[in-house]
Design a protein around this motif. Structure first.
Motif, PDB file in Angstrom:
ATOM      1  N   GLN A  59       0.025  -5.558  -9.342  1.00  0.00           N
ATOM      2  CA  GLN A  59      -0.452  -4.962  -8.384  1.00  0.00           C
ATOM      3  C   GLN A  59      -0.882  -3.731  -7.896  1.00  0.00           C
ATOM      4  OE1 GLN A  59       0.086  -6.949  -5.300  1.00  0.00           O
ATOM      5  NE2 GLN A  59       0.390  -8.654  -6.582  1.00  0.00           N
ATOM      6  N   PHE A  60      -0.564  -2.814  -9.195  1.00  0.00           N
ATOM      7  CA  PHE A  60      -1.088  -1.334  -8.922  1.00  0.00           C
ATOM      8  C   PHE A  60      -2.680  -1.397  -9.397  1.00  0.00           C
ATOM      9  CE2 PHE A  60      -2.079   2.460 -10.695  1.00  0.00           C
ATOM     10  CZ  PHE A  60      -1.253   3.486  -9.954  1.00  0.00           C
ATOM     11  N   LYS A  61      -2.766  -2.293 -10.539  1.00  0.00           N
ATOM     12  CA  LYS A  61      -4.226  -2.409 -10.936  1.00  0.00           C
ATOM     13  C   LYS A  61      -4.993  -3.094  -9.785  1.00  0.00           C
ATOM     14  CE  LYS A  61      -7.101  -3.615 -14.971  1.00  0.00           C
ATOM     15  NZ  LYS A  61      -7.216  -4.139 -16.193  1.00  0.00           N
ATOM     16  N   LYS A  62      -4.438  -3.979  -9.100  1.00  0.00           N
ATOM     17  CA  LYS A  62      -5.336  -5.011  -8.216  1.00  0.00           C
ATOM     18  C   LYS A  62      -5.556  -4.034  -7.301  1.00  0.00           C
ATOM     19  CE  LYS A  62      -4.609  -8.951  -5.114  1.00  0.00           C
ATOM     20  NZ  LYS A  62      -3.606  -9.992  -4.802  1.00  0.00           N
ATOM     21  N   LEU A  63      -4.762  -2.977  -6.627  1.00  0.00           N
ATOM     22  CA  LEU A  63      -5.046  -2.429  -5.283  1.00  0.00           C
ATOM     23  C   LEU A  63      -5.676  -1.171  -5.836  1.00  0.00           C
ATOM     24  CD1 LEU A  63      -4.256  -2.434  -2.487  1.00  0.00           C
ATOM     25  CD2 LEU A  63      -2.403  -1.089  -2.800  1.00  0.00           C
ATOM     26  N   ILE A  64      -5.352  -0.515  -6.965  1.00  0.00           N
ATOM     27  CA  ILE A  64      -5.760   0.907  -7.193  1.00  0.00           C
ATOM     28  C   ILE A  64      -7.017   0.753  -8.126  1.00  0.00           C
ATOM     29  CG2 ILE A  64      -5.100   3.284  -7.872  1.00  0.00           C
ATOM     30  CD1 ILE A  64      -3.478   2.360  -5.680  1.00  0.00           C
ATOM     31  N   GLY A  65      -7.233  -0.230  -8.953  1.00  0.00           N
ATOM     32  CA  GLY A  65      -8.336  -0.304  -9.677  1.00  0.00           C
ATOM     33  C   GLY A  65      -8.081  -0.089 -11.209  1.00  0.00           C
ATOM     34  N   ILE A  66      -7.006   0.703 -11.468  1.00  0.00           N
ATOM     35  CA  ILE A  66      -6.699   1.209 -12.880  1.00  0.00           C
ATOM     36  C   ILE A  66      -5.315   0.867 -13.239  1.00  0.00           C
ATOM     37  CG2 ILE A  66      -8.241   2.961 -12.897  1.00  0.00           C
ATOM     38  CD1 ILE A  66      -6.192   4.858 -12.233  1.00  0.00           C
TER      39      ILE A  66
ATOM     40  N   ARG B  44       0.821  -1.291   0.069  1.00  0.00           N
ATOM     41  CA  ARG B  44      -0.167  -0.185  -0.211  1.00  0.00           C
ATOM     42  C   ARG B  44       0.921   1.371  -0.013  1.00  0.00           C
ATOM     43  NH1 ARG B  44      -5.470  -0.532   0.826  1.00  0.00           N
ATOM     44  NH2 ARG B  44      -6.080  -2.640   1.364  1.00  0.00           N
ATOM     45  N   TYR B  45       1.956   1.197   0.815  1.00  0.00           N
ATOM     46  CA  TYR B  45       2.819   2.365   0.777  1.00  0.00           C
ATOM     47  C   TYR B  45       3.429   2.649  -0.448  1.00  0.00           C
ATOM     48  CZ  TYR B  45       6.801   5.556   1.766  1.00  0.00           C
ATOM     49  OH  TYR B  45       7.659   6.454   1.459  1.00  0.00           O
ATOM     50  N   ARG B  46       3.922   1.561  -0.963  1.00  0.00           N
ATOM     51  CA  ARG B  46       4.492   1.746  -2.390  1.00  0.00           C
ATOM     52  C   ARG B  46       3.370   2.122  -3.694  1.00  0.00           C
ATOM     53  NH1 ARG B  46       8.050  -4.055  -2.877  1.00  0.00           N
ATOM     54  NH2 ARG B  46       9.819  -3.214  -1.956  1.00  0.00           N
ATOM     55  N   MET B  47       2.377   1.698  -3.485  1.00  0.00           N
ATOM     56  CA  MET B  47       1.374   1.849  -4.609  1.00  0.00           C
ATOM     57  C   MET B  47       1.008   3.684  -4.368  1.00  0.00           C
ATOM     58  SD  MET B  47       1.124  -0.442  -6.319  1.00  0.00           S
ATOM     59  CE  MET B  47       2.264  -1.905  -6.276  1.00  0.00           C
ATOM     60  N   LYS B  48       0.891   3.943  -3.053  1.00  0.00           N
ATOM     61  CA  LYS B  48       0.607   5.449  -2.770  1.00  0.00           C
ATOM     62  C   LYS B  48       1.752   6.362  -3.457  1.00  0.00           C
ATOM     63  CE  LYS B  48      -0.436   8.449   0.971  1.00  0.00           C
ATOM     64  NZ  LYS B  48      -0.466   8.546   2.502  1.00  0.00           N
ATOM     65  N   LYS B  49       2.820   5.784  -3.092  1.00  0.00           N
ATOM     66  CA  LYS B  49       3.986   6.597  -3.741  1.00  0.00           C
ATOM     67  C   LYS B  49       4.168   6.514  -5.080  1.00  0.00           C
ATOM     68  CE  LYS B  49       9.186   6.984  -3.285  1.00  0.00           C
ATOM     69  NZ  LYS B  49      10.330   5.959  -2.551  1.00  0.00           N
ATOM     70  N   ALA B  50       3.775   5.314  -5.746  1.00  0.00           N
ATOM     71  CA  ALA B  50       3.611   5.279  -7.365  1.00  0.00           C
ATOM     72  C   ALA B  50       2.613   6.260  -7.855  1.00  0.00           C
ATOM     73  CB  ALA B  50       3.540   3.914  -7.695  1.00  0.00           C
ATOM     74  N   MET B  51       1.572   6.415  -7.252  1.00  0.00           N
ATOM     75  CA  MET B  51       0.374   7.354  -7.712  1.00  0.00           C
ATOM     76  C   MET B  51       0.880   8.601  -7.603  1.00  0.00           C
ATOM     77  SD  MET B  51      -3.067   5.743  -5.915  1.00  0.00           S
ATOM     78  CE  MET B  51      -3.773   7.305  -5.672  1.00  0.00           C
ATOM     79  N   SER B  52       1.619   9.170  -6.657  1.00  0.00           N
ATOM     80  CA  SER B  52       2.299  10.298  -6.593  1.00  0.00           C
ATOM     81  C   SER B  52       3.084  10.510  -7.745  1.00  0.00           C
ATOM     82  CB  SER B  52       2.889  10.592  -5.454  1.00  0.00           C
ATOM     83  OG  SER B  52       3.566  11.792  -5.248  1.00  0.00           O
ATOM     84  N   LEU B  53       4.113   9.597  -8.110  1.00  0.00           N
ATOM     85  CA  LEU B  53       5.101   9.821  -9.089  1.00  0.00           C
ATOM     86  C   LEU B  53       4.667   9.644 -10.365  1.00  0.00           C
ATOM     87  CD1 LEU B  53       7.568   7.151  -7.418  1.00  0.00           C
ATOM     88  CD2 LEU B  53       7.809   9.821  -7.846  1.00  0.00           C
ATOM     89  N   LEU B  54       3.194   8.862 -10.568  1.00  0.00           N
ATOM     90  CA  LEU B  54       2.558   8.896 -12.090  1.00  0.00           C
ATOM     91  C   LEU B  54       1.889  10.150 -12.387  1.00  0.00           C
ATOM     92  CD1 LEU B  54       1.636   5.116 -11.639  1.00  0.00           C
ATOM     93  CD2 LEU B  54       3.406   6.206 -13.288  1.00  0.00           C
TER      94      LEU B  54
END
Length: 170
Positions: A160-167, A125-135
């Motif tokens: 993993q991103f799609k599974k957690l974030i939905g896109i 979750r932390y990594r995906m939150k950071k990824a969303m910010s970077l993207l």
């Protein structure tokens, strides 16, 4: 860490009367715990070193800080484990040892109880939150973001991103 500051701040505002000497001892205890949370801390021995009964020390500490000494130390360990997860690539065994737990399995149970997330799901979750910010920067490539947040396999990162974030991250 912010949770700890809020609790201490709130408790200071609501604090019942504790004499000055006891207050200083409790503040010194909190400082000692902050500096030594990675070591094995025996509350009985600590109270004895202050010439207090263990029950009186625990009651006074809880009254002043809002948490028992054991909960305070546990919270310090979990907050610092979260920091390590966010800033390093340590394994659960390494993190548990660094923050003062001998048994990684026990640490993982405490971590889940305190954060509502397993070690892995917290990290993901932390990594995906950071990824969303970077993207948000459209000049950045997905594979670059994957690497920056700790994934060497871009396809796995995307899944993993799609599974957690939905896109999809692209």
């Amino acid at each position: 860490f912010q949770m700890m500051l809020v609790l201490v701040s709130r408790q200071r505002q609501e604090r019942r009367s504790i004499n000055g000497t006891t207050r200083e001892q409790i503040e010194a205890a909190a400082a000692y715990f902050n500096e030594n949370y990675t070591a094995r801390i025996n509350v009985d021995e600590y109270a004895e070193s202050l010439h207090m009964s263990t029950a009186w020390f625990i009651r006074s500490f809880k009254q002043y800080v809002g948490l028992s000494p054991a909960r305070y130390i546990q919270s310090l360990r979990i907050v610092n484990a979260q920091r390590l997860l966010e800033r390093t690539k340590y394994s659960i065994g390494e993190v548990s040892e660094i923050v003062g737990y001998d048994n990684p399995l026990y640490f993982s149970r405490v971590f889940k109880k305190e954060t509502d997330y397993t070690f892995t799901s917290y990290l993901t979750r932390y990594r995906m939150k950071k990824a969303m910010s970077l993207l948000k920067d459209c000049r950045v490539k997905v594979y670059e973001v994957a690497e920056q947040v700790g994934y060497s396999d871009t396809a796995y990162f995307s899944a993993q991103f799609k599974k957690l974030i939905g896109i999809s991250p692209s």
